[in-house]
Design an enzyme around this catalytic site. Structure first.
Site, PDB file in Angstrom:
ATOM      1  N   CYS A   1       1.266  -1.243  -0.229  1.00 58.49           N
ATOM      2  CA  CYS A   1      -0.071  -0.007   0.164  1.00 58.49           C
ATOM      3  C   CYS A   1       1.202   1.559   0.317  1.00 58.49           C
ATOM      4  O   CYS A   1       0.276   2.333  -0.613  1.00 58.49           O
ATOM      5  CB  CYS A   1      -1.170  -0.171   1.276  1.00 58.49           C
ATOM      6  SG  CYS A   1      -0.284  -0.002   2.886  1.00 58.49           S
TER       7      CYS A   1
ATOM      8  N   HIS B   1      -1.741   0.563   6.969  1.00 55.09           N
ATOM      9  CA  HIS B   1      -2.950   0.826   5.736  1.00 55.09           C
ATOM     10  C   HIS B   1      -2.099   2.208   5.518  1.00 55.09           C
ATOM     11  O   HIS B   1      -1.979   3.035   6.267  1.00 55.09           O
ATOM     12  CB  HIS B   1      -4.016   1.014   5.310  1.00 55.09           C
ATOM     13  CG  HIS B   1      -4.797   0.939   4.247  1.00 55.09           C
ATOM     14  ND1 HIS B   1      -3.838  -0.355   3.188  1.00 55.09           N
ATOM     15  CD2 HIS B   1      -5.320   1.476   3.275  1.00 55.09           C
ATOM     16  CE1 HIS B   1      -4.209   0.092   2.256  1.00 55.09           C
ATOM     17  NE2 HIS B   1      -5.122   1.036   2.446  1.00 55.09           N
TER      18      HIS B   1
ATOM     19  N   ASP C   1      -7.848   5.871  -2.250  1.00 55.88           N
ATOM     20  CA  ASP C   1      -7.118   4.492  -2.197  1.00 55.88           C
ATOM     21  C   ASP C   1      -7.037   3.565  -3.261  1.00 55.88           C
ATOM     22  O   ASP C   1      -7.438   3.373  -4.048  1.00 55.88           O
ATOM     23  CB  ASP C   1      -8.495   3.687  -0.595  1.00 55.88           C
ATOM     24  CG  ASP C   1      -6.708   2.323  -0.203  1.00 55.88           C
ATOM     25  OD1 ASP C   1      -5.788   2.330  -0.523  1.00 55.88           O
ATOM     26  OD2 ASP C   1      -7.697   1.758   0.402  1.00 55.88           O
TER      27      ASP C   1
END
Length: 669
Positions: free
Chosen positions: A406, A450, A466
């Site tokens: 991520c 994250h 995202d």
């Protein structure tokens, strides 16, 4: 002449010292355990009169060496670890200068203090139970020092200590519930806690990927009402606005900025978080959250901060608003400059792509959607094992390897947006969580860490995007384990973690049950603060006035003391030695038969009278009274357990009712 410490009392002291030291040993150098063994051996030799007490010069040298050892081991004499270590060493060395029971009392009292210091490092249920056992052993050591039959009977000392501890439990509960919960006058940071925090104030490629291999718990969260879908739970902790070409980092100046107003439109979602110790003061919250907890502040970047670093578990309540807008009115010149900052050079291909996108899309929102579509349509891969990146990390990731975690996707997208003139920043925190159906709350682990992107758009303010969802939607909707199932890298470095075996139903059920017990312990006990206490008073007593509460507490304490005094001091319990209790029990059994002990009657006379009335019990009577006389009049050398055994056999064979030949009570008319 100074009284000596009896041998049995010394044994209790050594056992008490050992059990008190055990919880500290894993944190201490190995030579401390060896030092305690040496001190214990020396003390035993002193007791056997083979060695002498250390002289004044030796004691002074030992004190200096102790301070030097602590300094060399910890690098300082100030701080929690160093202070506790110094206290433990002095606690051990005190064995060598104990000369009297008074000195032994000092050692025991120090032991109680050291029991309390263990809770500075851990407040879990296993340690609490073990420290309760330590307190029991210390009380038994106190009992063993007294001039009582328990001095020579370890089992009796332990029983008496247990009775004393049980007597203290009601008073302890009253004090826990009703004594004012005062805020600490200072804070103590637990050394090494920053290593457990997971997140840090900076993010470079592979940082969060490494963190995703940790099964440690970050926090637990409970909602008022239904738990929202995991895909909507983005727990923000930090915003990273500074970029040096490779690493994104937190801007400390953010904490001095004026907090902009927050639009509180939309449905309110109330939740309670219990954060694990981290050594940091940042907290975890959903976007658009405000907290009613007094020790929590809200910053300008829509994150929450505790007033002090989290050296223990910390509970707080927050409310998130679904349609909240952050700075929709616009950014100041300095804010816009900061959120567009990039190094003067580096990643030329990414910069060129940003210029191309800017030329194609006049709207910032359209440009952002184009970037997201690029991640979705191109062959990008989500992996915990990305290939290393060189000097131009964003270029190599976007156009060459296309494999990452991520932080790779968030970092590359934020860079491109800034290069295209759109204010952007990275948000680090956690995403999703594991539902514990037994307690109805979520567990958020370090492997849920994250990173995502926030971009500022006109009219809507800071908006979350995202890019990871475009590549691996399973990660957002179902968690990291499902996303990594094919790769097989989920918790590969933690093979013994219970979270890795969630597919084994009975093991997972046991894990969740234990976690629920820990959660209730943290909420109901460790985080029982003044706010919870006042709410309890209003619910139970209908008032939060401390004067009325004080009267109620005093009444409760005196009632408890009166009940305990009646129970423990009633005449039936003041029975003296084991031999006297056996005498009284036999007397109560024989009195209905007219054979009870008479005033001034000795044991042998009573034995003779009973034997004449019950000749079939002569042998059993002889065995009991011989043992009784030996214990009562021969210095207590007889075995109390043997006396009880003789009494039990005798009582079992005595008649239950009066029969012919037994003496008859005469009643005066």
């Amino acid at each position: 002449m100074t009284a000596l410490i009896p041998r049995n009392s010394l044994a209790w002291l050594l056992i008490a010292q050992l059990v008190v030291l055990v919880p500290h040993l894993p944190r201490l150098p190995w030579w401390i355990a060896v030092l305690w063994l040496g001190c214990a051996l020396w003390r035993v030799q002193i007791q056997r009169m083979r060695w002498g007490y250390p002289g004044r010069l030796l004691r002074a040298g030992g004190l200096l060496l102790t301070g030097l050892a602590v300094y060399l081991s910890q690098g300082t004499l100030i701080g929690l670890d160093a202070t506790v270590m110094l206290l433990l060493l002095l606690f051990m060395l005190k064995l060598l200068e104990m000369r009297s029971p008074r000195d032994a009392l000092v050692v025991i009292y120090l032991g109680f203090f050291i029991v309390a210091t263990a809770f500075l490092f851990d407040q879990g249920i296993p340690l609490a139970l073990y420290q309760g056992f330590c307190a029991l052993i210390l009380v038994a050591a106190l009992v063993g020092l007294q001039q009582s039959p328990a001095r020579n009977d370890p089992a009796a000392a332990l029983r008496r200590a247990g009775a004393m501890v049980l007597q203290s439990l009601p008073l302890m509960l009253v004090l826990f519930l009703f004594f004012p919960r005062l805020a600490p006058l200072w804070s103590v940071n637990v050394p090494g806690s920053s290593a457990r925090t997971g997140l840090s104030e900076s993010m470079a490629p592979a940082d969060i990927a490494n963190l995703a291999q940790s099964p440690e718990l970050a926090f637990r969260v409970e909602f008022d009402g239904q738990v929202p879908p995991a895909s909507t739970l983005y727990w923000r902790a930090l915003t990273l606005s500074r970029f040096d070409g490779r690493t994104w980092s937190y801007d400390q100046r953010l904490e001095q900025r004026t907090v902009p107003p927050l639009s509180t439109a939309g449905a309110a979602l109330v939740y309670q978080v219990v954060a694990e110790p981290s050594g940091r003061n940042w907290l975890y919250s959903l976007s658009g959250s405000v907290s009613s907890t007094p020790q929590v502040n809200r910053l300008a970047d829509d994150t929450l901060r505790a007033l002090r670093p989290l050296s223990g578990t910390f509970a707080y309540t927050a409310t998130a608003h679904s349609d909240a807008l952050l700075q929709p009115e616009g950014l100041s010149v300095s804010e816009r400059r900061r959120e567009l900052q990039l190094p003067p050079s580096g990643d030329p291909r990414a910069r060129a792509w940003a210029r191309q996108l800017r030329a194609e899309y006049g709207s910032d929102a359209q440009l952002i959607q184009a970037v997201l579509a690029h991640f979705s349509e191109q062959p990008f891969y989500y992996t915990l094992q990305p290939s290393p990146l060189g000097q131009h990390a964003n270029d190599e990731f976007l156009f060459d390897s296309r494999r990452g975690f991520c932080e790779h996707y968030a970092g590359a997208m934020a860079f491109v947006l800034r290069a295209a003139g759109i204010p952007a920043r990275i948000v680090t925190g956690y995403q999703g969580g594991e539902l514990n159906p037994r307690g109805g709350y979520l567990l958020v682990h370090q492997f849920d860490a994250h990173a995502w992107v926030e971009a500022w758009l006109p009219g809507t303010g800071w908006t979350a995007f995202d890019p990871t969802f475009q590549v691996a939607p399973t990660r957002i909707e179902r968690g990291l384990e499902e996303a990594m199932r094919e790769e097989g890298s989920f918790l590969a470095e933690a093979p013994l973690s219970g979270a890795r075996y969630r597919g084994v139903s009975w093991l997972n059920s046991l894990r969740l049950s234990w976690d629920d017990l820990n959660y209730q312990w943290q909420r109901r006990v460790l985080n029982f603060r003044s706010e919870e206490q006042l709410a309890l008073f209003r619910r139970w007593l209908g008032t939060a006035d401390w004067q009325r509460i004080g009267v109620i507490v005093l009444a409760l304490v005196f009632t408890l003391m009166a009940v305990q005094a009646f129970f423990w001091l009633r005449p039936a319990r003041r029975t003296g030695t084991p031999a006297q209790r056996a005498w009284q029990q036999l007397d109560r059994r024989l009195r209905p038969l007219g054979l009870g002990a008479q005033a001034g009657e000795g044991p042998r006379d009573w034995q003779l009278r009973i034997g004449c009335a019950l000749p079939s019990q002569t042998d059993l009577l002889a065995a009991f009274f011989d043992c009784f006389v030996a214990q009562q009049y021969a210095g207590g050398n007889a075995d109390a357990a043997l006396l009880r055994a003789h009494l039990k056999r005798l009582l079992r064979n005595l008649p239950r009712r009066r029969s012919a030949g037994l003496p008859v009570k005469r009643r005066l008319l």
